[in-house]
Design a protein around this motif. Sequence first.
Motif, mmCIF file in Angstrom:
data_model
loop_
_atom_site.group_PDB
_atom_site.id
_atom_site.type_symbol
_atom_site.label_atom_id
_atom_site.label_comp_id
_atom_site.label_asym_id
_atom_site.label_seq_id
_atom_site.Cartn_x
_atom_site.Cartn_y
_atom_site.Cartn_z
ATOM 1 N N ALA A 428 33.212 59.673 50.523
ATOM 2 C CA ALA A 428 34.470 59.269 49.888
ATOM 3 C C ALA A 428 34.249 58.969 48.420
ATOM 4 O O ALA A 428 35.034 59.385 47.555
ATOM 5 C CB ALA A 428 35.045 58.042 50.601
ATOM 6 N N GLY A 429 33.158 58.269 48.120
ATOM 7 C CA GLY A 429 32.848 57.916 46.731
ATOM 8 C C GLY A 429 32.564 59.131 45.883
ATOM 9 O O GLY A 429 33.069 59.260 44.757
ATOM 10 N N THR A 430 31.764 60.055 46.421
ATOM 11 C CA THR A 430 31.376 61.223 45.633
ATOM 12 C C THR A 430 32.550 62.180 45.446
ATOM 13 O O THR A 430 32.639 62.870 44.431
ATOM 14 C CB THR A 430 30.174 61.947 46.291
ATOM 15 N N ALA A 431 33.488 62.220 46.408
ATOM 16 C CA ALA A 431 34.673 63.077 46.267
ATOM 17 C C ALA A 431 35.632 62.508 45.229
ATOM 18 O O ALA A 431 36.059 63.210 44.308
ATOM 19 C CB ALA A 431 35.376 63.225 47.613
ATOM 20 N N LEU A 432 35.962 61.240 45.346
ATOM 21 C CA LEU A 432 36.900 60.615 44.405
ATOM 22 C C LEU A 432 36.342 60.546 42.989
ATOM 23 O O LEU A 432 37.085 60.620 42.010
ATOM 24 C CB LEU A 432 37.267 59.204 44.881
ATOM 25 N N SER A 433 35.007 60.399 42.877
ATOM 26 C CA SER A 433 34.377 60.332 41.558
ATOM 27 C C SER A 433 33.938 61.706 41.072
ATOM 28 O O SER A 433 33.402 61.824 39.965
ATOM 29 C CB SER A 433 33.160 59.396 41.602
ATOM 30 N N ASN A 434 34.141 62.742 41.898
ATOM 31 C CA ASN A 434 33.772 64.120 41.542
ATOM 32 C C ASN A 434 32.316 64.233 41.103
ATOM 33 O O ASN A 434 32.002 64.837 40.085
ATOM 34 C CB ASN A 434 34.692 64.656 40.438
ATOM 35 N N VAL A 435 31.433 63.643 41.904
ATOM 36 C CA VAL A 435 30.008 63.618 41.561
ATOM 37 C C VAL A 435 29.257 64.790 42.178
ATOM 38 O O VAL A 435 28.502 65.497 41.513
ATOM 39 C CB VAL A 435 29.357 62.285 42.001
#
Length: 485
Positions: A428-435
Amino acid sequence: MNALSDLRPVLLVTGLLVATLGAAMLLPALVDLAAANDDWMIFTSASMMTMLVGLGLFAANRGAPKGLSTRQAMLMTVVSWVALVGFGALPFHWSGIVPSYTDAFFESMSGLTTTGATVITGLDNVPPGLLFWRGLLQWLGGLGIIVMAIAVLPMLQIGGMQLFKAEAFDTAEKILPRAAQISTSITLVFIGMTGICAVAYMAVGMAADDAVVHAMTTVATGGFSTKDASIGYFNNPAVEWIAVVFMILGSIPFILYVQMLQGRFRPVFRDEQVKAFLSFLGAAILAGWVMAHFSENHVGLEALRHSAFNVVSIATGTGYASTDYGLWGPHAVAFFFIIMFVGGCAGSTSCGIKIFRFQVLLEAVRQHISQVMYPNGVFRTHFNGKPIQDRVVASVMSFFFLFMAAFVVLSILLRLTGLDTLSALSGAGTALSNVGPGLGEIIGPSGNFQPLSDVQKWLLSAGMLLGRLELFTVLVLFLPRFWRS
């Protein structure tokens, strides 16, 4: 008839953008043709279909009124982005490199949003045209993000972006001609920086095809690589340091580079956002160096190199990997999880929450503390030497709340689909932050998103779009009030 009910301006711009993407598909077709690979026919077919739809939309709506209302601009941003992702997925799907359209859509969304998460395995053996297409998607996505951040989001007053509103964008009617002017300058800077990066990669031993693709994805802070092992495949310290430099350059507002070309160097050195961003990176690299050194996976200057590369890669949202930093200990896992949310500067290709929002939040806290200590005093928040309006502070706080709410909801949904807690949270974090890479064995820096279910991939695709378009632009479309006159 209200402005929103007339969708012709929205369809006109969307058609033009889709047609442009179709034309861009001819470039990887030429790459495959030069390499005597039959995939050139797939790209040519996808190009023809995409251009046909795009030009059809453009021609059908040529009589549309000039200018966009705020609501039309919001709708245009979301509709055009989804349309570009949908058509950008065609070469992946038709080539058979991925098993389903779901995977192709995920790869295309990851590319255009410059996220860098991938579902393709065996990249080392993928045809050159597809590798080039992945890099080109991120390059075009990065360029589109800069123009959107300068031209569209400030006008829509989203998440505090109105701080960067240029005088020329005072009215919605001025957005398209002004965006065309400013995007030309930025495109030239973007092309120049990509070219320099590619030459630098080749100078230290990278093959020309790898250098071009990595240059596109480095400057766009995207993170797609031509190798399964990412940058770690090259095992070349010089390659990693070049990547560090250009990832940082890609995370600085591109409008500052345009000003430098005009002979105005003072804004670059006075920009508070740039100074805060570089200071944060310096502190984070030192912290990473300590963790890498004492984990005994890497020691001394080697530990510094891996720390600098991976911290910059994750903090800027690029998502390259040179080593599995998850092996640096549980504290390292928590550290990288936190810095993935930070992002770079507004007006750059980087993603995440963005440094300026943390600065505005700290200014608001400082003002509140001062007001509590001195009730009769008058205190103003400032950013780059100018007072911050109360509505900007409120907008930034709303963004923080919505970002965290979206993160919690997406994490819960991923957990309910069967993902383990660490993968769900970091996904969820990497998707929302586009990492790009998450944490854990499945989607960590040495993993891949291929094992995830279709439902999980669609959820993460939605998260990538939500994060890239700064939340409000997408979420406001779900409000009934938005569609009323």
